[in-house]
Design a protein around this motif. Structure first.
Motif, PDB file in Angstrom:
ATOM      1  N   ALA A  70       0.650  -1.113  -0.131  1.00  0.00           N
ATOM      2  CA  ALA A  70      -0.252  -0.053   0.007  1.00  0.00           C
ATOM      3  C   ALA A  70       0.562   1.083   0.139  1.00  0.00           C
ATOM      4  N   ALA A  71       0.590   2.107  -0.822  1.00  0.00           N
ATOM      5  CA  ALA A  71       1.311   3.649  -0.840  1.00  0.00           C
ATOM      6  C   ALA A  71       0.246   4.570  -1.217  1.00  0.00           C
ATOM      7  N   THR A  72       0.837   5.932  -0.968  1.00  0.00           N
ATOM      8  CA  THR A  72       0.090   7.255  -1.372  1.00  0.00           C
ATOM      9  C   THR A  72       0.541   7.239  -2.587  1.00  0.00           C
ATOM     10  N   VAL A  73      -0.332   7.328  -3.575  1.00  0.00           N
ATOM     11  CA  VAL A  73      -0.037   7.549  -4.925  1.00  0.00           C
ATOM     12  C   VAL A  73      -0.864   8.762  -5.362  1.00  0.00           C
ATOM     13  N   GLY A  74      -0.036   9.875  -5.562  1.00  0.00           N
ATOM     14  CA  GLY A  74      -0.987  11.275  -6.066  1.00  0.00           C
ATOM     15  C   GLY A  74      -1.727  11.526  -4.759  1.00  0.00           C
ATOM     16  N   LYS A  75      -3.014  11.885  -5.286  1.00  0.00           N
ATOM     17  CA  LYS A  75      -3.826  12.163  -4.031  1.00  0.00           C
ATOM     18  C   LYS A  75      -4.641  10.948  -3.304  1.00  0.00           C
ATOM     19  N   TYR A  76      -4.283   9.781  -4.019  1.00  0.00           N
ATOM     20  CA  TYR A  76      -4.838   8.363  -3.301  1.00  0.00           C
ATOM     21  C   TYR A  76      -4.084   7.920  -2.157  1.00  0.00           C
ATOM     22  N   GLN A  77      -4.714   7.805  -1.123  1.00  0.00           N
ATOM     23  CA  GLN A  77      -3.927   7.148  -0.003  1.00  0.00           C
ATOM     24  C   GLN A  77      -4.195   5.647   0.282  1.00  0.00           C
ATOM     25  N   ASN A  78      -3.226   4.922   0.586  1.00  0.00           N
ATOM     26  CA  ASN A  78      -3.512   3.669   0.948  1.00  0.00           C
ATOM     27  C   ASN A  78      -4.247   2.744  -0.254  1.00  0.00           C
ATOM     28  N   VAL A  79      -3.379   2.899  -1.544  1.00  0.00           N
ATOM     29  CA  VAL A  79      -3.864   2.240  -2.733  1.00  0.00           C
ATOM     30  C   VAL A  79      -2.722   1.334  -3.055  1.00  0.00           C
ATOM     31  N   LEU A  80      -3.138   0.117  -3.688  1.00  0.00           N
ATOM     32  CA  LEU A  80      -2.254  -1.076  -3.909  1.00  0.00           C
ATOM     33  C   LEU A  80      -1.182  -0.733  -5.153  1.00  0.00           C
ATOM     34  N   VAL A  81       0.080  -0.978  -4.729  1.00  0.00           N
ATOM     35  CA  VAL A  81       1.263  -0.949  -5.884  1.00  0.00           C
ATOM     36  C   VAL A  81       2.167  -2.038  -5.985  1.00  0.00           C
ATOM     37  N   ASP A  82       2.876  -2.102  -6.993  1.00  0.00           N
ATOM     38  CA  ASP A  82       3.717  -3.469  -6.799  1.00  0.00           C
ATOM     39  C   ASP A  82       4.955  -3.076  -6.073  1.00  0.00           C
ATOM     40  N   SER A  83       5.814  -3.798  -6.212  1.00  0.00           N
ATOM     41  CA  SER A  83       7.197  -3.679  -5.398  1.00  0.00           C
ATOM     42  C   SER A  83       8.141  -2.453  -5.989  1.00  0.00           C
ATOM     43  N   GLN A  84       7.774  -1.956  -7.423  1.00  0.00           N
ATOM     44  CA  GLN A  84       8.377  -1.144  -7.947  1.00  0.00           C
ATOM     45  C   GLN A  84       7.504   0.259  -7.720  1.00  0.00           C
ATOM     46  N   GLY A  85       6.566   0.322  -6.979  1.00  0.00           N
ATOM     47  CA  GLY A  85       5.664   1.525  -6.859  1.00  0.00           C
ATOM     48  C   GLY A  85       4.747   1.847  -7.881  1.00  0.00           C
ATOM     49  N   LYS A  86       4.395   0.782  -9.146  1.00  0.00           N
ATOM     50  CA  LYS A  86       3.992   0.738  -9.975  1.00  0.00           C
ATOM     51  C   LYS A  86       2.351   0.894  -9.602  1.00  0.00           C
ATOM     52  N   THR A  87       1.370   1.439  -9.736  1.00  0.00           N
ATOM     53  CA  THR A  87       0.014   1.672  -9.435  1.00  0.00           C
ATOM     54  C   THR A  87      -0.706   0.430 -10.074  1.00  0.00           C
ATOM     55  N   LEU A  88      -1.623  -0.149  -9.350  1.00  0.00           N
ATOM     56  CA  LEU A  88      -2.362  -1.529  -9.538  1.00  0.00           C
ATOM     57  C   LEU A  88      -3.991  -1.195  -9.829  1.00  0.00           C
ATOM     58  N   TYR A 150      -1.924  -3.379 -14.408  1.00  0.00           N
ATOM     59  CA  TYR A 150      -1.461  -2.148 -14.756  1.00  0.00           C
ATOM     60  C   TYR A 150      -2.060  -1.382 -15.745  1.00  0.00           C
ATOM     61  N   PHE A 151      -1.393   0.133 -16.114  1.00  0.00           N
ATOM     62  CA  PHE A 151      -2.328   0.578 -16.968  1.00  0.00           C
ATOM     63  C   PHE A 151      -0.931   1.034 -17.937  1.00  0.00           C
ATOM     64  N   VAL A 152      -0.877   0.599 -19.468  1.00  0.00           N
ATOM     65  CA  VAL A 152       0.192   0.905 -19.924  1.00  0.00           C
ATOM     66  C   VAL A 152       0.659   2.221 -20.208  1.00  0.00           C
ATOM     67  N   GLU A 153      -0.242   3.131 -19.884  1.00  0.00           N
ATOM     68  CA  GLU A 153      -0.144   4.410 -20.128  1.00  0.00           C
ATOM     69  C   GLU A 153       0.831   5.163 -18.856  1.00  0.00           C
ATOM     70  N   ASP A 159       2.299   7.083 -11.033  1.00  0.00           N
ATOM     71  CA  ASP A 159       1.367   7.602 -12.192  1.00  0.00           C
ATOM     72  C   ASP A 159      -0.122   6.729 -11.963  1.00  0.00           C
ATOM     73  N   THR A 160      -1.104   7.465 -12.192  1.00  0.00           N
ATOM     74  CA  THR A 160      -2.317   6.998 -11.980  1.00  0.00           C
ATOM     75  C   THR A 160      -3.328   7.600 -13.365  1.00  0.00           C
ATOM     76  N   THR A 161      -2.698   7.684 -14.345  1.00  0.00           N
ATOM     77  CA  THR A 161      -3.432   7.959 -15.637  1.00  0.00           C
ATOM     78  C   THR A 161      -4.672   7.143 -16.090  1.00  0.00           C
ATOM     79  N   GLY A 162      -4.641   5.863 -15.586  1.00  0.00           N
ATOM     80  CA  GLY A 162      -5.726   4.964 -16.038  1.00  0.00           C
ATOM     81  C   GLY A 162      -7.102   4.985 -15.122  1.00  0.00           C
ATOM     82  N   GLN A 163      -6.668   5.763 -13.905  1.00  0.00           N
ATOM     83  CA  GLN A 163      -7.937   5.930 -12.852  1.00  0.00           C
ATOM     84  C   GLN A 163      -9.170   6.450 -13.524  1.00  0.00           C
ATOM     85  N   GLY A 164     -10.364   5.617 -13.212  1.00  0.00           N
ATOM     86  CA  GLY A 164     -11.687   6.364 -13.941  1.00  0.00           C
ATOM     87  C   GLY A 164     -11.898   6.047 -15.173  1.00  0.00           C
ATOM     88  N   SER A 165     -10.986   5.259 -15.989  1.00  0.00           N
ATOM     89  CA  SER A 165     -11.112   5.030 -17.534  1.00  0.00           C
ATOM     90  C   SER A 165     -12.251   4.039 -17.694  1.00  0.00           C
TER      91      SER A 165
END
Length: 185
Positions: A70-88, A150-153, A159-165
């Motif tokens: 879990a990590a804070t990613v941009g404005k999203y707190q406690n969201v899932l990421v991989d071991s590299q910090g990539k948003t899931l 993941y989101f390819v973009e 990055d959370t560019t896939g959020q809400g797509s």
């Protein structure tokens, strides 16, 4: 006869030297940070997302025992990421732990793959982690019944560019530590 044995022995020794190419019995130890620690350490990509480099997985990440933290990613707190910090992300069209995202969908939204049992990093409930078999025989990580992607973009950790797509017939959302999609944003 003795010369042919000598020649054969020398040829075998030469072959072993060529094949081995400088093999050594000496052991060296390299200390590295574990994926779980790396994903949650202060200053790590998961704890402090950056916008440098292109670490987006081409066909999903794979590795023995993929780590989800879990990590804070941009404005999203406690969201899932991989071991590299990539948003899931989760895909609302997945109504069971079995993925419905294949072909063009899986190209745009690569699944989080593993070759071992997934591991919970900081803030993640190990009991909610599991895997599901994909059609190609690979194993996709599932959290609280949702296959993870993941989101390819997303080009860099944080990055959370896939959020809400709304792609491939349903919504895509970052996943909170309860295992639910975070709508809005």
């Amino acid at each position: 006869m003795r010369n042919s044995r000598t020649v054969t022995a020398m040829a075998a020794a030469a072959l072993i030297t060529v094949v081995c190419g400088g093999c050594s019995n000496s052991k060296s130890t390299t200390t590295t940070e574990s994926p779980a620690t790396a994903a949650t350490s202060p200053g790590s990509p998961a704890a402090t997302p950056t916008s440098t480099g292109n670490t987006s997985p081409a066909a999903g990440s794979t590795g023995a025992g993929a780590t989800v933290a879990a990590a804070t990613v941009g404005k999203y707190q406690n969201v899932l990421v991989d071991s590299q910090g990539k948003t899931l992300y989760l895909f609302e069209a997945d109504t069971s732990p079995t993925s419905v995202c294949y072909d063009a969908c899986a190209t745009a939204w690569p699944p989080l793959l593993t070759t071992g049992t997934p591991t919970a990093g900081k803030g993640v409930d190990q009991a909610k982690l599991s895997t599901t078999a994909r059609k190609d025989g690979t194993s996709q990580v599932v959290y609280n019944g949702h296959p993870l992607y993941y989101f390819v973009e997303d080009k860099a950790p944080g990055d959370t560019t896939g959020q809400g797509s709304h792609d491939f017939g349903a919504g895509w959302y970052v996943v909170d530590i309860a295992g639910d999609g975070v709508e809005g944003g």
